[in-house]
Design an enzyme around this catalytic site. Structure first.
Site, PDB file in Angstrom:
ATOM      1  N   SER A 148       0.787   1.952 -12.220  1.00 39.80           N
ATOM      2  CA  SER A 148      -0.570   2.162 -12.748  1.00 39.80           C
ATOM      3  C   SER A 148      -0.438   2.773 -14.134  1.00 39.80           C
ATOM      4  CB  SER A 148      -1.313   3.143 -11.840  1.00 39.80           C
ATOM      5  OG  SER A 148      -2.487   3.605 -12.453  1.00 39.80           O
ATOM      6  N   TYR A 162      -0.960  10.973  -6.971  1.00 38.87           N
ATOM      7  CA  TYR A 162      -1.105   9.630  -7.553  1.00 38.87           C
ATOM      8  C   TYR A 162      -0.253   9.464  -8.818  1.00 38.87           C
ATOM      9  CZ  TYR A 162      -3.171   5.262  -9.084  1.00 38.87           C
ATOM     10  OH  TYR A 162      -3.341   3.949  -9.472  1.00 38.87           O
TER      11      TYR A 162
HETATM   12  N1  LIG Z   1      -7.722  -1.087  -8.713  1.00 39.93           N
HETATM   13  C1  LIG Z   1      -7.299  -0.344  -9.737  1.00 39.93           C
HETATM   14  O1  LIG Z   1      -8.103   0.046 -10.601  1.00 39.93           O
HETATM   15  C2  LIG Z   1      -5.829   0.008  -9.852  1.00 39.93           C
HETATM   16  C3  LIG Z   1      -5.399   0.576 -11.060  1.00 39.93           C
HETATM   17  C4  LIG Z   1      -4.059   0.909 -11.199  1.00 39.93           C
HETATM   18  C5  LIG Z   1      -3.169   0.687 -10.167  1.00 39.93           C
HETATM   19  N2  LIG Z   1      -3.607   0.136  -8.996  1.00 39.93           N
HETATM   20  C6  LIG Z   1      -2.621  -0.064  -7.937  1.00 39.93           C
HETATM   21  O2  LIG Z   1      -2.666  -1.400  -7.467  1.00 39.93           O
HETATM   22  C7  LIG Z   1      -2.184  -1.438  -6.124  1.00 39.93           C
HETATM   23  C8  LIG Z   1      -3.144  -2.264  -5.279  1.00 39.93           C
HETATM   24  O3  LIG Z   1      -4.382  -1.596  -5.213  1.00 39.93           O
HETATM   25  P1  LIG Z   1      -5.770  -2.382  -5.251  1.00 39.93           P
HETATM   26  O4  LIG Z   1      -6.469  -1.944  -6.466  1.00 39.93           O
HETATM   27  O5  LIG Z   1      -5.553  -3.810  -5.012  1.00 39.93           O
HETATM   28  O6  LIG Z   1      -6.523  -1.658  -4.037  1.00 39.93           O
HETATM   29  P2  LIG Z   1      -6.951  -2.157  -2.581  1.00 39.93           P
HETATM   30  O7  LIG Z   1      -7.788  -3.366  -2.695  1.00 39.93           O
HETATM   31  O8  LIG Z   1      -7.512  -0.943  -1.927  1.00 39.93           O
HETATM   32  O9  LIG Z   1      -5.565  -2.550  -1.911  1.00 39.93           O
HETATM   33  C9  LIG Z   1      -4.649  -1.601  -1.440  1.00 39.93           C
HETATM   34  C10 LIG Z   1      -3.693  -2.297  -0.514  1.00 39.93           C
HETATM   35  O10 LIG Z   1      -2.705  -1.364  -0.066  1.00 39.93           O
HETATM   36  C11 LIG Z   1      -2.634  -1.441   1.355  1.00 39.93           C
HETATM   37  N3  LIG Z   1      -2.266  -0.154   1.941  1.00 39.93           N
HETATM   38  C12 LIG Z   1      -2.841   1.058   1.711  1.00 39.93           C
HETATM   39  N4  LIG Z   1      -2.292   1.983   2.519  1.00 39.93           N
HETATM   40  C13 LIG Z   1      -1.348   1.337   3.266  1.00 39.93           C
HETATM   41  C14 LIG Z   1      -0.465   1.758   4.285  1.00 39.93           C
HETATM   42  N5  LIG Z   1      -0.446   3.029   4.737  1.00 39.93           N
HETATM   43  N6  LIG Z   1       0.366   0.841   4.842  1.00 39.93           N
HETATM   44  C15 LIG Z   1       0.327  -0.448   4.427  1.00 39.93           C
HETATM   45  N7  LIG Z   1      -0.485  -0.902   3.468  1.00 39.93           N
HETATM   46  C16 LIG Z   1      -1.328  -0.019   2.892  1.00 39.93           C
HETATM   47  C17 LIG Z   1      -4.029  -1.858   1.802  1.00 39.93           C
HETATM   48  O11 LIG Z   1      -3.954  -2.546   3.057  1.00 39.93           O
HETATM   49  P3  LIG Z   1      -4.475  -1.965   4.466  1.00 39.93           P
HETATM   50  O12 LIG Z   1      -5.608  -1.026   4.196  1.00 39.93           O
HETATM   51  O13 LIG Z   1      -4.885  -3.211   5.206  1.00 39.93           O
HETATM   52  O14 LIG Z   1      -3.282  -1.305   5.050  1.00 39.93           O
HETATM   53  C18 LIG Z   1      -4.411  -2.839   0.713  1.00 39.93           C
HETATM   54  O15 LIG Z   1      -3.926  -4.128   1.006  1.00 39.93           O
HETATM   55  C19 LIG Z   1      -2.058   0.013  -5.662  1.00 39.93           C
HETATM   56  O16 LIG Z   1      -0.710   0.403  -5.710  1.00 39.93           O
HETATM   57  C20 LIG Z   1      -2.891   0.765  -6.684  1.00 39.93           C
HETATM   58  O17 LIG Z   1      -2.485   2.097  -6.838  1.00 39.93           O
HETATM   59  C21 LIG Z   1      -4.929  -0.214  -8.828  1.00 39.93           C
END
Ligand SMILES: NC(=O)c1ccc[n+]([C@@H]2O[C@H](COP(=O)([O-])OP(=O)(O)OC[C@H]3O[C@@H](n4cnc5c(N)ncnc54)[C@H](OP(=O)(O)O)[C@@H]3O)[C@@H](O)[C@H]2O)c1
Length: 276
Positions: A148, A162
């Site tokens: 991130s 985080y």
């Molecule tokens: N969206 C943003 O603005 C943003 C910005 C910077 C970085 N990121 C990073 O991008 C990545 C993906 O996030 P996203 O934005 O796509 O959010 P998201 O839609 O909430 O997806 C998060 C994913 O992680 C999985 N996950 C969470 N806890 C878990 C656990 N204990 N075991 C297994 N799987 C788990 C969730 O699946 P389940 O709930 O089904 O387990 C879900 O598939 C993350 O690493 C996040 O930090 C996102």
């Protein structure tokens, strides 16, 4: 920079963690489109089943669904065993699963905080440890770690671990690139800015990005495409999306008391507004 020819896609299946939504789901779709079989990991099994049905129908992708909680220290070994049992070999590992804690450090039990470190840092490390040897042996593969722009935040109050775990992932990825150069495996850390996923539906995170114009919010598909492009070009660290690039520049060029502290204040404000 590792030399990996874009014309020769890594063979083997793509293992994507956090494939049940957002950026991970888009990585799985993209890699299935590119012809990879996929291994889908997350906790929400139903979501993984829906995605597998879509990919099987659209691209005739072979999908292995592995429901797992990555906060469980034993999950990575179970994943490796299931992949072996399915006689699949992993050519692309996308460590994407992640969460945004919305709580102060002492407001959760220790086990919960340790679980956050497992999901965000130790599980990615462990999965690389388990799947990298075969990639090096074959002389082909891609490790993509989703970090991130938060890796450059100097503090993330109310999302305590985080920033620290995201920075850990960036440094780990860069180090692997220097430890195993010229072996046909690329190491990429993708650092998105604000991206339209379920994270933005969370009360504090949603409030913290309130006011960011929609045009500045990236799509998860674009994040996956950019990450894959960089992996194909040999890997490295890539900050993606308009807010990612702007925030990264701000943090690099402004003193911390202005740049870093502005972010910390915004997180504290969003938390206070949400929790009264
Ligand atoms: N969206 C943003 O603005 C943003 C910005 C910077 C970085 N990121 C990073 O991008 C990545 C993906 O996030 P996203 O934005 O796509 O959010 P998201 O839609 O909430 O997806 C998060 C994913 O992680 C999985 N996950 C969470 N806890 C878990 C656990 N204990 N075991 C297994 N799987 C788990 C969730 O699946 P389940 O709930 O089904 O387990 C879900 O598939 C993350 O690493 C996040 O930090 C996102």
């Amino acid at each position: 920079v590792v030399s990996v020819s874009p014309e020769t896609p890594a063979d083997g299946a793509a293992l994507v963690t956090g494939a049940s939504s957002g950026i991970g789901r888009e990585f799985a779709r993209l890699l299935a489109e590119k012809g990879h079989d996929v291994v889908l990991v997350a906790r929400r099994e139903e979501r993984l089943r829906d995605l597998a049905a879509e990919l099987e129908q659209r691209h005739r992708t072979r999908c292995l669904i592995l429901p797992a909680d990555l906060a469980d220290p034993e999950a990575p070994e179970r994943i490796q065993a299931a992949v072996r049992e399915a006689e699949m070999s992993i050519g692309v590992l996308v460590n994407n699963a992640g969460l945004t804690p919305e709580t102060r450090f002492l407001d959760q039990p220790w086990e919960w905080q340790a679980g956050v470190v497992h999901v965000m840092a130790l599980a990615p490390l462990h999965l690389v440890y388990l799947f990298l040897p075969a990639m090096l042996e074959r002389g082909a593969g891609h490790i993509v770690n989703v970090s991130s722009v938060g890796a450059w935040y100097t503090s993330t109050p109310t999302q305590t671990l985080y920033g620290a775990t995201k920075a850990f992932v960036v440094r780990f990825t860069q180090t692997l690139g220097d430890e195993y150069p010229g072996r046909g495996v690329s190491f990429t850390a993708v650092c998105p800015g604000v991206t339209q996923t379920e994270i933005l539906d969370m009360p504090v995170s949603g409030r913290a990005v309130k006011g960011v114009p929609q045009a500045f919010i990236d799509s998860p598909r674009k994040v996956a495409e950019r990450g894959w492009e960089v992996a194909q070009a040999g890997g490295g660290v890539t900050v993606v999306g308009p807010t990612g690039k702007l925030t990264f520049a701000m943090l690099r060029f402004l003193p911390d008391r202005i740049g870093g502290k502005a972010i910390a204040k915004r997180l504290l404000y969003a938390y206070a507004k949400t929790h009264g």
